[in-house]
Design a protein around this motif. Structure first.
Motif, short mmCIF file in Angstrom:
data_model
loop_
_atom_site.label_atom_id
_atom_site.label_comp_id
_atom_site.label_asym_id
_atom_site.label_seq_id
_atom_site.Cartn_x
_atom_site.Cartn_y
_atom_site.Cartn_z
N PRO A 179 42.80 64.16 93.56
CA PRO A 179 42.97 63.71 92.17
C PRO A 179 43.83 62.45 92.10
CG PRO A 179 44.42 65.54 92.63
CD PRO A 179 43.54 65.39 93.84
N LEU A 180 43.72 61.78 90.98
CA LEU A 180 44.61 60.66 90.71
C LEU A 180 46.02 61.19 90.45
CD1 LEU A 180 42.24 58.61 88.37
CD2 LEU A 180 42.99 57.92 90.67
N ASP A 181 47.00 60.45 90.92
CA ASP A 181 48.41 60.84 90.79
C ASP A 181 49.03 59.97 89.69
OD1 ASP A 181 51.14 61.21 90.99
OD2 ASP A 181 51.13 61.35 93.18
N VAL A 182 49.13 60.52 88.48
CA VAL A 182 49.59 59.72 87.35
C VAL A 182 51.02 59.24 87.55
CG1 VAL A 182 50.39 61.69 85.98
CG2 VAL A 182 49.64 59.60 84.82
N ALA A 188 55.04 44.65 83.45
CA ALA A 188 55.33 44.71 82.02
C ALA A 188 54.06 44.64 81.17
CB ALA A 188 56.27 43.58 81.64
N ARG A 189 52.99 44.10 81.73
CA ARG A 189 51.74 44.01 80.97
C ARG A 189 51.22 45.39 80.58
NH1 ARG A 189 48.50 39.99 80.37
NH2 ARG A 189 49.32 38.87 82.19
N TRP A 190 51.41 46.37 81.49
CA TRP A 190 50.84 47.70 81.27
C TRP A 190 51.93 48.61 80.70
CZ3 TRP A 190 46.25 46.23 81.34
CH2 TRP A 190 45.75 45.36 82.31
N ARG A 191 51.89 48.85 79.40
CA ARG A 191 52.94 49.60 78.71
C ARG A 191 52.76 51.11 78.81
NH1 ARG A 191 52.72 49.76 73.84
NH2 ARG A 191 50.62 49.04 73.44
N GLN A 192 51.53 51.54 79.04
CA GLN A 192 51.24 52.97 79.01
C GLN A 192 50.06 53.24 79.95
OE1 GLN A 192 50.19 54.39 75.12
NE2 GLN A 192 49.68 56.45 75.79
N LEU A 193 50.16 54.32 80.72
CA LEU A 193 49.06 54.71 81.61
C LEU A 193 48.87 56.21 81.52
CD1 LEU A 193 48.22 53.49 85.17
CD2 LEU A 193 48.41 55.95 84.73
#
Length: 265
Positions: A6-9, A18-23
């Motif tokens: 699985p993906l590991d959040v 800083a571009r990616w504020r939320q994942l």
């Protein structure tokens, strides 16, 4: 051994620029693009939001073409890009910039060299299998563009919904872990989106050097059963494909074209 971990959040959130504020990672959804568009329509600021899905049951490409792959066999990700301050006539270059990021992330993490078929496919050569697709949609009325990437990682030939599709595993990639692939892709996207916003000429040069379309003979199918045959000569400053028919230099945009195929000699 689990060949499809699985993906590991937590790992994916670590070290985000800083571009990616939320994942976020979801186990299943219809379409990550549709989800982000719905969130924008509900009033959420989705610029800088990243959404990954382990499985999409209603994945789609251009012209609403359906696409499905087994759970955890793809890297299915969508993200919101702030387009404010970028002239609207240059928005067409954003999915092309994303394509460069995808190709470079694949080369860095999997050691596989692939190319870009205009306008939105990552291919193994001009006539080879399709490895990934890119879909960009404007979250109207905001100046945010949602871009989705569907990259085949461990999908087998028997699992492919289209015989023309391929995957990193089928190409003999040594690395098939989607976590480092996603991390590198987000880093590459950061660089290429910055180049797109700044109209950096290096982006256009890098795109052309990775293109499997430019220099080849193509047939562009347009609405109304119209076609344009000729040599794909360039991608212009608006992201349109320039085709030399021998009689003229015709330009076609991604929104106008139905299919682009190699033209037999």
């Amino acid at each position: 051994m689990n060949t499809r971990p699985p993906l590991d959040v937590t790992a994916l959130r670590d070290g985000l620029s800083a571009r990616w504020r939320q994942l976020d990672v979801v186990d299943e959804t219809g379409s990550t693009n549709a989800d982000l568009l719905a969130r924008a329509a509900a009033g959420e600021d989705i610029a800088g939001a990243v959404l990954l899905a382990e499985y999409q049951n209603a994945g789609r490409g251009r012209h609403h073409r359906q696409w499905s792959a087994p759970a955890r066999s793809q890297l299915a990700v969508s993200f919101g890009v702030d387009a404010s301050g970028v002239p609207a006539d240059r928005w067409g270059w954003l999915p092309l910039a994303v394509g460069v990021a995808v190709v470079d992330a694949i080369a860095e993490t999997a050691g596989v060299r692939v190319g870009l078929k205009w306008p939105n496919d990552v291919m193994v050569g001009p006539d080879g299998g399709k490895l990934a697709g890119i879909l960009a949609e404007v979250a109207s009325p905001t100046q945010v563009i949602v871009v989705g990437v569907g990259l085949n990682v461990t999908m087998t030939a028997d699992e492919a919904p289209d015989p023309r599709a391929t995957s990193l595993t089928q190409l003999g990639a040594a690395t098939v872990d989607r976590n480092p692939l996603a991390q590198v892709l987000l880093r590459q996207l950061d660089t290429r989106i910055a180049g797109w916003r700044a109209a950096d000429p290096v982006l256009a040069s890098d795109y052309r050097s990775r293109s499997v379309t430019i220099g080849s003979r193509v047939r562009a199918s347009l609405p109304g059963d119209r076609t344009i045959d000729g040599t794909a000569e360039a991608v212009d400053e608006l992201g349109r494909l320039v085709i030399d028919t021998g009689a003229e230099r015709a330009t076609v945009s991604a929104g106008d074209i139905t299919h682009l195929r190699p033209l037999e000699s």
